[in-house]
Write a protein that holds these residues in place. Sequence first.
Motif, PDB file in Angstrom:
ATOM      1  N   ARG A 140       0.878  -1.166   0.000  1.00  0.00           N
ATOM      2  CA  ARG A 140       0.000   0.000   0.000  1.00  0.00           C
ATOM      3  C   ARG A 140       0.919   1.221   0.000  1.00  0.00           C
ATOM      4  O   ARG A 140       1.860   1.278   0.797  1.00  0.00           O
ATOM      5  CB  ARG A 140      -0.904   0.024   1.218  1.00  0.00           C
ATOM      6  N   ILE A 141       0.632   2.168  -0.892  1.00  0.00           N
ATOM      7  CA  ILE A 141       1.446   3.374  -0.982  1.00  0.00           C
ATOM      8  C   ILE A 141       0.564   4.609  -0.827  1.00  0.00           C
ATOM      9  O   ILE A 141      -0.635   4.570  -1.104  1.00  0.00           O
ATOM     10  CB  ILE A 141       2.221   3.434  -2.319  1.00  0.00           C
ATOM     11  N   ILE A 142       1.185   5.694  -0.395  1.00  0.00           N
ATOM     12  CA  ILE A 142       0.494   6.961  -0.217  1.00  0.00           C
ATOM     13  C   ILE A 142       1.336   8.048  -0.876  1.00  0.00           C
ATOM     14  O   ILE A 142       2.560   8.067  -0.745  1.00  0.00           O
ATOM     15  CB  ILE A 142       0.304   7.269   1.289  1.00  0.00           C
ATOM     16  N   ALA A 171       5.700   5.301 -10.657  1.00  0.00           N
ATOM     17  CA  ALA A 171       6.733   4.941  -9.683  1.00  0.00           C
ATOM     18  C   ALA A 171       6.679   3.450  -9.353  1.00  0.00           C
ATOM     19  O   ALA A 171       7.712   2.795  -9.239  1.00  0.00           O
ATOM     20  CB  ALA A 171       6.575   5.777  -8.415  1.00  0.00           C
ATOM     21  N   VAL A 172       5.463   2.915  -9.207  1.00  0.00           N
ATOM     22  CA  VAL A 172       5.314   1.487  -8.913  1.00  0.00           C
ATOM     23  C   VAL A 172       5.957   0.660 -10.014  1.00  0.00           C
ATOM     24  O   VAL A 172       6.770  -0.229  -9.754  1.00  0.00           O
ATOM     25  CB  VAL A 172       3.826   1.103  -8.734  1.00  0.00           C
ATOM     26  N   GLU A 189      13.758  -5.370  -1.268  1.00  0.00           N
ATOM     27  CA  GLU A 189      14.316  -4.439  -2.260  1.00  0.00           C
ATOM     28  C   GLU A 189      13.207  -3.606  -2.895  1.00  0.00           C
ATOM     29  O   GLU A 189      13.343  -2.386  -3.045  1.00  0.00           O
ATOM     30  CB  GLU A 189      15.097  -5.197  -3.331  1.00  0.00           C
ATOM     31  N   PHE A 190      12.093  -4.227  -3.275  1.00  0.00           N
ATOM     32  CA  PHE A 190      10.962  -3.480  -3.826  1.00  0.00           C
ATOM     33  C   PHE A 190      10.474  -2.448  -2.813  1.00  0.00           C
ATOM     34  O   PHE A 190      10.221  -1.298  -3.152  1.00  0.00           O
ATOM     35  CB  PHE A 190       9.812  -4.414  -4.204  1.00  0.00           C
ATOM     36  N   ASN A 205      12.015   5.020  -1.204  1.00  0.00           N
ATOM     37  CA  ASN A 205      12.968   6.050  -1.607  1.00  0.00           C
ATOM     38  C   ASN A 205      12.531   6.850  -2.835  1.00  0.00           C
ATOM     39  O   ASN A 205      13.211   7.802  -3.211  1.00  0.00           O
ATOM     40  CB  ASN A 205      14.336   5.419  -1.874  1.00  0.00           C
ATOM     41  N   HIS A 206      11.415   6.475  -3.445  1.00  0.00           N
ATOM     42  CA  HIS A 206      10.980   7.169  -4.664  1.00  0.00           C
ATOM     43  C   HIS A 206      10.387   8.527  -4.314  1.00  0.00           C
ATOM     44  O   HIS A 206       9.593   8.654  -3.383  1.00  0.00           O
ATOM     45  CB  HIS A 206       9.955   6.322  -5.425  1.00  0.00           C
ATOM     46  N   LYS A 207      10.723   9.537  -5.080  1.00  0.00           N
ATOM     47  CA  LYS A 207      10.301  10.916  -4.795  1.00  0.00           C
ATOM     48  C   LYS A 207       8.787  11.129  -4.881  1.00  0.00           C
ATOM     49  O   LYS A 207       8.258  12.041  -4.263  1.00  0.00           O
ATOM     50  CB  LYS A 207      11.017  11.902  -5.718  1.00  0.00           C
ATOM     51  N   ASP A 208       8.080  10.296  -5.634  1.00  0.00           N
ATOM     52  CA  ASP A 208       6.638  10.468  -5.816  1.00  0.00           C
ATOM     53  C   ASP A 208       5.798   9.645  -4.843  1.00  0.00           C
ATOM     54  O   ASP A 208       4.579   9.639  -4.928  1.00  0.00           O
ATOM     55  CB  ASP A 208       6.245  10.134  -7.257  1.00  0.00           C
TER      56      ASP A 208
END
Length: 82
Positions: A17-19, A29-30, A67-68, A74-77
């Motif tokens: 789950r990402i926000i 980004a995913v 790793e994923f 660490n992704h900026k978005d």
Amino acid sequence: MEKKENKIEYPRMWGFRIIGEDKEKMRAAVKECIDNQECKIEDNNQKGKYYSQKFEAYVTSEEERNEFFKRLQNHKDIKFVL
């Protein structure tokens, strides 16, 4: 009482789950973070300026899963990963 260790079997699908603030940038980004694997990304909620999305990715090991997770974190978005 002995502590029983749960063993996760790999390979398997793993849910994330990402926000973040921009749904389309989060989707891109995913794909980038999981090596362009096919996955279905579901929009969940919007709370104020933040969006929540969930998806599953195929992972072959705990190391790959971690790793994923690290790449997503660490992704900026992407603001948060659960």
